[in-house]
Design an enzyme around this catalytic site. Sequence first.
Site, PDB file in Angstrom:
ATOM      1  N   THR A  62      19.297  74.046  25.804  1.00 38.22           N
ATOM      2  CA  THR A  62      19.736  73.046  26.764  1.00 38.22           C
ATOM      3  C   THR A  62      18.719  71.920  26.844  1.00 38.22           C
ATOM      4  OG1 THR A  62      21.005  74.613  28.085  1.00 38.22           O
ATOM      5  CG2 THR A  62      20.195  72.658  29.215  1.00 38.22           C
ATOM      6  N   HIS A 211      28.913  81.724  23.081  1.00 37.93           N
ATOM      7  CA  HIS A 211      27.728  82.153  23.833  1.00 37.93           C
ATOM      8  C   HIS A 211      28.087  83.349  24.706  1.00 37.93           C
ATOM      9  CE1 HIS A 211      23.893  82.186  25.533  1.00 37.93           C
ATOM     10  NE2 HIS A 211      23.832  81.002  26.114  1.00 37.93           N
ATOM     11  N   ASN A 214      22.611  85.670  27.855  1.00 37.63           N
ATOM     12  CA  ASN A 214      21.806  84.962  28.856  1.00 37.63           C
ATOM     13  C   ASN A 214      22.464  84.772  30.214  1.00 37.63           C
ATOM     14  OD1 ASN A 214      19.995  84.796  26.789  1.00 37.63           O
ATOM     15  ND2 ASN A 214      20.187  82.598  26.476  1.00 37.63           N
ATOM     16  N   TYR A 216      25.628  84.051  31.194  1.00 41.93           N
ATOM     17  CA  TYR A 216      26.731  83.123  31.430  1.00 41.93           C
ATOM     18  C   TYR A 216      28.062  83.882  31.452  1.00 41.93           C
ATOM     19  CZ  TYR A 216      22.914  79.924  30.962  1.00 41.93           C
ATOM     20  OH  TYR A 216      21.710  79.298  31.154  1.00 41.93           O
ATOM     21  N   ASN A 271      19.245  84.938  34.605  1.00 31.33           N
ATOM     22  CA  ASN A 271      20.409  84.638  35.449  1.00 31.33           C
ATOM     23  C   ASN A 271      20.946  85.868  36.164  1.00 31.33           C
ATOM     24  OD1 ASN A 271      20.538  81.822  35.083  1.00 31.33           O
ATOM     25  ND2 ASN A 271      21.616  82.052  33.129  1.00 31.33           N
TER      26      ASN A 271
END
Length: 402
Positions: A62, A211, A214, A216, A271
Site C-alpha cells: 500500500t 488477496h 493480512n 482483509y 488487523n
Amino acid sequence: MRYCLGSDEKFEIQYGVSLPDKQKVNTKSCRYEASMNINRLFSPCQLGTTTLTNRIVMAPMTRSRAPGNVPNSLMAEYYGQRASAGLIITEGTSPSPNGLGYARIPGIFSPEQREGWRLVTDAVHAGGGHIFIQLMHVGRVGSRFNLPPGAELVAPSAVAMSGSIWTDDKGEQPYDTPRAMTTDDITASVAEYSRAATLAIEAGFDGVEIHGANGYLITQFLDPGSNIRVDDFGGDATRRNRFALDVAQAVINAIGAERVGIRLSPYGVFNDMSGNYQGIADHYIALAGELGNLKLAYLHMVDHSAMGAPTPEPATVQAMCSAFRSAGGRAIILSGGYDRARAESDLESGAADLIAFGRPFISNPDLVDRLRGGLPLAEPDQATFYTPGPDGYTDYPVFMRD
C-alpha cells in the site's frame, strides 16, 4: 545516500516484506557476493502463460497515492521505475466501493479506474516487465470517512476491530463496526471480484492476485474470530473456506486459472486476526489443496516474522505448498525477510519458484541490478510510505558507482 535497511522503528506497511532484523547494518554487510555461482534468482520462470525474465517479485505494498481512488501518471512512473522485477504485484486494489477502507487506495470497478491502470500497465510493459493486480477488499478494516458516497463497511460478521485508522478528512478515527453481510451481499461481492478481474485484463494486466491474507475480507471469512456466522459461510473450516473458493472460481471463470494467483497468511495476527487458533494447520492445508484443484497460477505465502509478527509454522507452510502443488496448483511464491543468499537457497531446494521482496523495492527501484551486482541497498524513508505526492515514492535514485 543512506545505505542498509535498518531502523528500530516499527514498520507496519500492510503488505510486502522487510529484509532480516530491522537493525542498522553497515554498507559492507548489505552487500551480496557478486561472485556467487548460484544464479537461479535471475533465471527465467514460466508463470502460467507469462514468461518472467527473473524470479524476483515486487510484493504488493500500500502506498496511498491514488486521490479519488483513481490510478494516475505518478503511479505509472513508480511502477515503471521498477519494471526490471520479474513480476510486479500491485498494491491492494479494491474490487468494490465498499472495499476502500483506507485513504487514497485505488480501485478497479469503474471505467475511469480501468483507464488509469492502463497508464501503469503500459509503463511496466514498456520497461520489459510483467504486472499482476492485487484485488483487495478491506472488509471491516476501514472507516466510513474513507468510503465514497453510498458505500459501507461490510464483513462476514458485525465484529469491530480495535484501534484507529487514518482518514484525510477527520484524522485518526476509531474503526467502525461493519454490517454483517447477507447471502445476497456475498453473492454480489463475488461478482464484484469477477468484474474487477475482467476490467484488470482490459486495462492490460498480465493477471490477478486475490488477496486472501493480512486480515482483509477473505481472511475475515477464514478466521473464526472475525467470522461467527452459522450459515453456509461460517462455522467449521470447510464453510469458512467457501467465500475464498467462490471468489477464486469466479475470477478463474472470468479470466482463466493461468492468470490467477492468491496470497495467504496462516498464523497472521495483523488487523486483529486470531493467529494460532485451534485447527489452523489442517484448515489451511485443506484450503491450499482446494485452491490447487482450481489449477491456480500460484500460491503466495506471507511471513511477516521479520517485522515482529508470529512466525508461521514451517511444517504447515511446507504442507500447504505440497498440497497446492499435488492438487494441480502451479508456482509457489515465498516472501518474508529474504536476502539474495536465502532466496537462492529456497529456489535451489525447490521450496519456492519465485521470491517476493517488499520494502527494498520502495527505496531501490533498481533492486534487481543491486542484488545481481552485490551493491548496497538504500534505506527507505518510513515517514513517506503513505503520504501523497512524489516524495519518498518516485524520487529514489538508481545506484551510482564511484
